[in-house]
Design a protein around this motif. Structure first.
Motif, PDB file in Angstrom:
ATOM      1  N   LEU A 191     126.292 -73.054  33.264  1.00 32.01           N
ATOM      2  CA  LEU A 191     125.803 -71.681  33.370  1.00 32.01           C
ATOM      3  C   LEU A 191     124.390 -71.542  32.825  1.00 32.01           C
ATOM      4  CD1 LEU A 191     128.919 -69.540  32.277  1.00 32.01           C
ATOM      5  CD2 LEU A 191     128.072 -69.926  34.596  1.00 32.01           C
ATOM      6  N   SER A 192     124.053 -72.343  31.819  1.00 28.05           N
ATOM      7  CA  SER A 192     122.771 -72.191  31.132  1.00 28.05           C
ATOM      8  C   SER A 192     121.569 -72.478  32.024  1.00 28.05           C
ATOM      9  CB  SER A 192     122.719 -73.100  29.900  1.00 28.05           C
ATOM     10  OG  SER A 192     122.660 -74.470  30.285  1.00 28.05           O
ATOM     11  N   VAL A 193     121.758 -73.197  33.129  1.00 23.57           N
ATOM     12  CA  VAL A 193     120.627 -73.526  34.005  1.00 23.57           C
ATOM     13  C   VAL A 193     120.374 -72.424  35.039  1.00 23.57           C
ATOM     14  CG1 VAL A 193     121.052 -75.992  33.721  1.00 23.57           C
ATOM     15  CG2 VAL A 193     122.040 -74.801  35.681  1.00 23.57           C
ATOM     16  N   ILE A 194     121.236 -71.415  35.086  1.00 19.80           N
ATOM     17  CA  ILE A 194     121.024 -70.303  36.015  1.00 19.80           C
ATOM     18  C   ILE A 194     119.821 -69.483  35.556  1.00 19.80           C
ATOM     19  CG2 ILE A 194     121.995 -68.139  36.885  1.00 19.80           C
ATOM     20  CD1 ILE A 194     124.753 -69.404  36.751  1.00 19.80           C
ATOM     21  N   ASP A 195     118.900 -69.251  36.460  1.00 20.38           N
ATOM     22  CA  ASP A 195     117.717 -68.439  36.155  1.00 20.38           C
ATOM     23  C   ASP A 195     118.049 -66.975  36.414  1.00 20.38           C
ATOM     24  OD1 ASP A 195     115.293 -67.239  35.793  1.00 20.38           O
ATOM     25  OD2 ASP A 195     114.212 -68.448  37.274  1.00 20.38           O
ATOM     26  N   PHE A 196     118.383 -66.275  35.357  1.00 19.30           N
ATOM     27  CA  PHE A 196     118.838 -64.898  35.466  1.00 19.30           C
ATOM     28  C   PHE A 196     117.758 -63.991  36.050  1.00 19.30           C
ATOM     29  CE2 PHE A 196     122.325 -62.200  34.164  1.00 19.30           C
ATOM     30  CZ  PHE A 196     121.774 -60.944  34.038  1.00 19.30           C
ATOM     31  N   THR A 197     116.500 -64.346  35.854  1.00 21.46           N
ATOM     32  CA  THR A 197     115.396 -63.464  36.256  1.00 21.46           C
ATOM     33  C   THR A 197     115.237 -63.349  37.770  1.00 21.46           C
ATOM     34  OG1 THR A 197     113.771 -65.261  36.180  1.00 21.46           O
ATOM     35  CG2 THR A 197     114.152 -64.010  34.141  1.00 21.46           C
ATOM     36  N   ILE A 198     115.788 -64.290  38.523  1.00 19.37           N
ATOM     37  CA  ILE A 198     115.632 -64.217  39.978  1.00 19.37           C
ATOM     38  C   ILE A 198     116.755 -63.417  40.641  1.00 19.37           C
ATOM     39  CG2 ILE A 198     114.394 -66.412  40.027  1.00 19.37           C
ATOM     40  CD1 ILE A 198     116.891 -67.724  41.162  1.00 19.37           C
ATOM     41  N   PHE A 199     117.714 -62.959  39.849  1.00 16.96           N
ATOM     42  CA  PHE A 199     118.819 -62.165  40.390  1.00 16.96           C
ATOM     43  C   PHE A 199     118.467 -60.679  40.346  1.00 16.96           C
ATOM     44  CE2 PHE A 199     120.995 -66.080  39.584  1.00 16.96           C
ATOM     45  CZ  PHE A 199     122.046 -66.113  40.489  1.00 16.96           C
ATOM     46  N   GLU A 200     118.906 -59.953  41.349  1.00 19.22           N
ATOM     47  CA  GLU A 200     118.728 -58.503  41.381  1.00 19.22           C
ATOM     48  C   GLU A 200     120.094 -57.825  41.396  1.00 19.22           C
ATOM     49  OE1 GLU A 200     117.147 -56.920  44.993  1.00 19.22           O
ATOM     50  OE2 GLU A 200     118.051 -58.499  46.241  1.00 19.22           O
ATOM     51  N   LYS A 201     120.159 -56.671  40.760  1.00 22.82           N
ATOM     52  CA  LYS A 201     121.401 -55.909  40.730  1.00 22.82           C
ATOM     53  C   LYS A 201     121.583 -55.165  42.038  1.00 22.82           C
ATOM     54  CE  LYS A 201     123.913 -52.416  38.053  1.00 22.82           C
ATOM     55  NZ  LYS A 201     123.860 -51.472  36.908  1.00 22.82           N
ATOM     56  N   ILE A 202     122.796 -55.248  42.612  1.00 27.52           N
ATOM     57  CA  ILE A 202     123.085 -54.579  43.877  1.00 27.52           C
ATOM     58  C   ILE A 202     124.452 -53.906  43.802  1.00 27.52           C
ATOM     59  CG2 ILE A 202     121.718 -56.238  45.213  1.00 27.52           C
ATOM     60  CD1 ILE A 202     124.444 -57.440  46.156  1.00 27.52           C
ATOM     61  N   GLU A 203     124.745 -53.083  44.792  1.00 30.42           N
ATOM     62  CA  GLU A 203     126.086 -52.512  44.922  1.00 30.42           C
ATOM     63  C   GLU A 203     127.016 -53.562  45.537  1.00 30.42           C
ATOM     64  OE1 GLU A 203     126.901 -49.569  43.752  1.00 30.42           O
ATOM     65  OE2 GLU A 203     124.821 -49.262  43.114  1.00 30.42           O
TER      66      GLU A 203
ATOM     67  N   ILE B 203     129.316 -55.388  37.453  1.00 28.58           N
ATOM     68  CA  ILE B 203     127.911 -55.629  37.781  1.00 28.58           C
ATOM     69  C   ILE B 203     127.843 -56.757  38.797  1.00 28.58           C
ATOM     70  CG2 ILE B 203     125.721 -56.532  36.906  1.00 28.58           C
ATOM     71  CD1 ILE B 203     126.143 -55.020  34.376  1.00 28.58           C
ATOM     72  N   VAL B 204     127.118 -56.526  39.895  1.00 25.29           N
ATOM     73  CA  VAL B 204     126.934 -57.538  40.933  1.00 25.29           C
ATOM     74  C   VAL B 204     125.455 -57.903  40.999  1.00 25.29           C
ATOM     75  CG1 VAL B 204     127.231 -58.105  43.361  1.00 25.29           C
ATOM     76  CG2 VAL B 204     128.856 -56.555  42.238  1.00 25.29           C
ATOM     77  N   LEU B 205     125.172 -59.201  40.896  1.00 28.43           N
ATOM     78  CA  LEU B 205     123.795 -59.695  40.948  1.00 28.43           C
ATOM     79  C   LEU B 205     123.640 -60.651  42.125  1.00 28.43           C
ATOM     80  CD1 LEU B 205     123.278 -60.466  37.154  1.00 28.43           C
ATOM     81  CD2 LEU B 205     122.710 -58.360  38.375  1.00 28.43           C
ATOM     82  N   ARG B 206     122.481 -60.581  42.798  1.00 29.18           N
ATOM     83  CA  ARG B 206     122.237 -61.391  43.995  1.00 29.18           C
ATOM     84  C   ARG B 206     120.942 -62.186  43.845  1.00 29.18           C
ATOM     85  NH1 ARG B 206     121.642 -57.905  49.233  1.00 29.18           N
ATOM     86  NH2 ARG B 206     119.735 -57.289  48.140  1.00 29.18           N
ATOM     87  N   ALA B 207     120.973 -63.429  44.360  1.00 23.55           N
ATOM     88  CA  ALA B 207     119.783 -64.284  44.389  1.00 23.55           C
ATOM     89  C   ALA B 207     119.901 -65.199  45.608  1.00 23.55           C
ATOM     90  CB  ALA B 207     119.665 -65.091  43.110  1.00 23.55           C
ATOM     91  N   PRO B 208     118.825 -65.850  45.993  1.00 21.25           N
ATOM     92  CA  PRO B 208     118.888 -66.738  47.163  1.00 21.25           C
ATOM     93  C   PRO B 208     119.911 -67.861  46.976  1.00 21.25           C
ATOM     94  CG  PRO B 208     116.620 -66.273  46.592  1.00 21.25           C
ATOM     95  CD  PRO B 208     117.450 -65.703  45.489  1.00 21.25           C
ATOM     96  N   SER B 209     120.466 -68.311  48.096  1.00 20.49           N
ATOM     97  CA  SER B 209     121.463 -69.392  48.063  1.00 20.49           C
ATOM     98  C   SER B 209     120.931 -70.597  47.289  1.00 20.49           C
ATOM     99  CB  SER B 209     121.807 -69.808  49.492  1.00 20.49           C
ATOM    100  OG  SER B 209     122.781 -70.819  49.505  1.00 20.49           O
ATOM    101  N   GLY B 210     121.789 -71.177  46.464  1.00 17.63           N
ATOM    102  CA  GLY B 210     121.397 -72.311  45.638  1.00 17.63           C
ATOM    103  C   GLY B 210     121.036 -71.927  44.217  1.00 17.63           C
ATOM    104  N   SER B 211     121.019 -70.627  43.928  1.00 19.10           N
ATOM    105  CA  SER B 211     120.599 -70.151  42.605  1.00 19.10           C
ATOM    106  C   SER B 211     121.646 -70.368  41.524  1.00 19.10           C
ATOM    107  CB  SER B 211     120.236 -68.659  42.679  1.00 19.10           C
ATOM    108  OG  SER B 211     119.178 -68.439  43.586  1.00 19.10           O
ATOM    109  N   ILE B 212     122.921 -70.485  41.906  1.00 21.71           N
ATOM    110  CA  ILE B 212     123.973 -70.672  40.906  1.00 21.71           C
ATOM    111  C   ILE B 212     124.085 -72.127  40.476  1.00 21.71           C
ATOM    112  CG2 ILE B 212     126.471 -70.531  40.493  1.00 21.71           C
ATOM    113  CD1 ILE B 212     126.549 -68.088  42.251  1.00 21.71           C
ATOM    114  N   GLY B 213     123.801 -73.033  41.396  1.00 20.75           N
ATOM    115  CA  GLY B 213     123.948 -74.450  41.082  1.00 20.75           C
ATOM    116  C   GLY B 213     124.943 -75.117  42.017  1.00 20.75           C
ATOM    117  N   ASP B 214     125.210 -76.367  41.748  1.00 27.45           N
ATOM    118  CA  ASP B 214     126.068 -77.169  42.610  1.00 27.45           C
ATOM    119  C   ASP B 214     127.540 -76.833  42.382  1.00 27.45           C
ATOM    120  OD1 ASP B 214     127.346 -79.043  44.105  1.00 27.45           O
ATOM    121  OD2 ASP B 214     126.393 -80.786  43.185  1.00 27.45           O
ATOM    122  N   PRO B 215     128.244 -76.285  43.387  1.00 25.12           N
ATOM    123  CA  PRO B 215     129.658 -75.948  43.185  1.00 25.12           C
ATOM    124  C   PRO B 215     130.519 -77.168  42.881  1.00 25.12           C
ATOM    125  CG  PRO B 215     129.053 -75.755  45.504  1.00 25.12           C
ATOM    126  CD  PRO B 215     127.782 -75.941  44.740  1.00 25.12           C
ATOM    127  N   LYS B 216     130.103 -78.346  43.357  1.00 26.88           N
ATOM    128  CA  LYS B 216     130.891 -79.555  43.098  1.00 26.88           C
ATOM    129  C   LYS B 216     130.964 -79.846  41.603  1.00 26.88           C
ATOM    130  CE  LYS B 216     131.436 -84.421  44.353  1.00 26.88           C
ATOM    131  NZ  LYS B 216     131.760 -84.811  42.958  1.00 26.88           N
TER     132      LYS B 216
END
Length: 290
Positions: free
Chosen positions: A83-95, A159-172
């Protein structure tokens, strides 16, 4: 007269604030001793960021029973590192209704922080990734689950946050840790020890001979406990005590001991309380006992 009216209004506001703060300070404990938030339902972006970068403990959520698989300190640290490698600043809050990608199956975590528990869903999309934060409250009966479903939800409870695909990291990488936690049998506090007490009829399941004992995984143990202790899908049903010699299995989880009779679905705790499983759960229980 105006002064008296103003005094009464002021007093009412002060009392309301005090009650609100008292409610927000209210916590409860589940069977594992974990403190959980009951009344504090408000979530903020700052809180969401703390959960990503400063979690105290992280567990794997089990949607079916609205419970979780407890992680060890080492396992929790591995999840926190991802989780620590997620860049929180690139996420935006959405409905929430703006989530419009075709999703993979979500990866769901329970995060503990300051005596409260939160559900974090990681959603991977073709175009965007999403982080969904919500409060987590254990449910010990279907009535509680229905009450929670019918309770009006505030806008700030999720709270729902959105960022471009790949922003969360490798699901594997997440799935690899998830699998290691699910299959873990090295944690005596969270892996049930099963002892065979009688010669069990093989029509129920293939159990070892009397006297044998074995440990089951944390994944099976968590679901076993959700059935025996009550959950959003099962209720505790009080039963008449039976003869101690009729119990087939001894199930030990941490400091709790359960005695279980396979034929009737009757079980007892070491505090003397006796319950019986609904028929629909009796066969399911056999699966989790292996």
């Amino acid at each position: 007269m105006k002064r008296i009216t103003l005094f009464i209004i002021s007093l009412f506001l002060v009392l309301s604030l005090a009650l609100s703060l008292a409610a927000c300070a209210s916590v409860n404990q589940d069977d594992s001793g974990q403190t959980v938030n009951i009344n504090c339902l408000s979530l903020t972006l700052e809180r969401a960021q703390e959960l990503i970068y400063q979690p105290e403990k992280i567990h794997i959520y089990i949607n079916r029973f609205h419970t979780y698989i407890p992680s060890s300190t080492e396992e929790s640290l591995k999840l926190a590192t991802l989780l620590s490698v997620i860049d929180f600043t690139i996420f935006e809050k959405i409905e929430k209704n703006k989530i419009d990608d075709e999703m993979l199956s979500p990866l769901e975590l329970i995060i503990e922080k300051d005596g409260k528990s939160y559900l974090l869903s990681l959603l991977y999309g073709d175009v965007n990734d999403y982080l969904v934060f919500s409060n987590f409250k254990p449910l010990t009966s279907r009535a509680e689950a229905l009450e929670e479903t019918l309770r009006p939800k505030g806008e700030d409870e999720e709270i729902v946050l959105r960022a471009p695909s790949g922003s969360i990291g490798d699901p594997k990488k997440y799935n690899d840790i998830f699998d290691s936690i699910r299959l873990d049998i090295s944690d005596p506090e969270n892996c049930a020890e099963i002892k065979i007490l009688t010669d069990i009829n093989p029509e129920y399941a293939n159990f070892p001979s009397p006297g044998a004992s074995y440990r089951i995984t944390k994944w099976r143990t968590a679901q076993l406990m959700a059935i025996l202790n009550g959950s959003n899908m099962s209720d505790l049903i009080t039963a008449t005590p039976i003869n101690a010699a009729d119990f087939d299995l001894e199930i030990i989880v941490n400091d709790k001991t359960y005695l279980y009779d396979i034929e009737t679905g009757t079980y007892t705790l070491d505090d003397g309380n006796t319950f019986v499983l609904e028929e629909q759960w009796q066969k399911t229980l056999w699966v989790y006992l292996h």
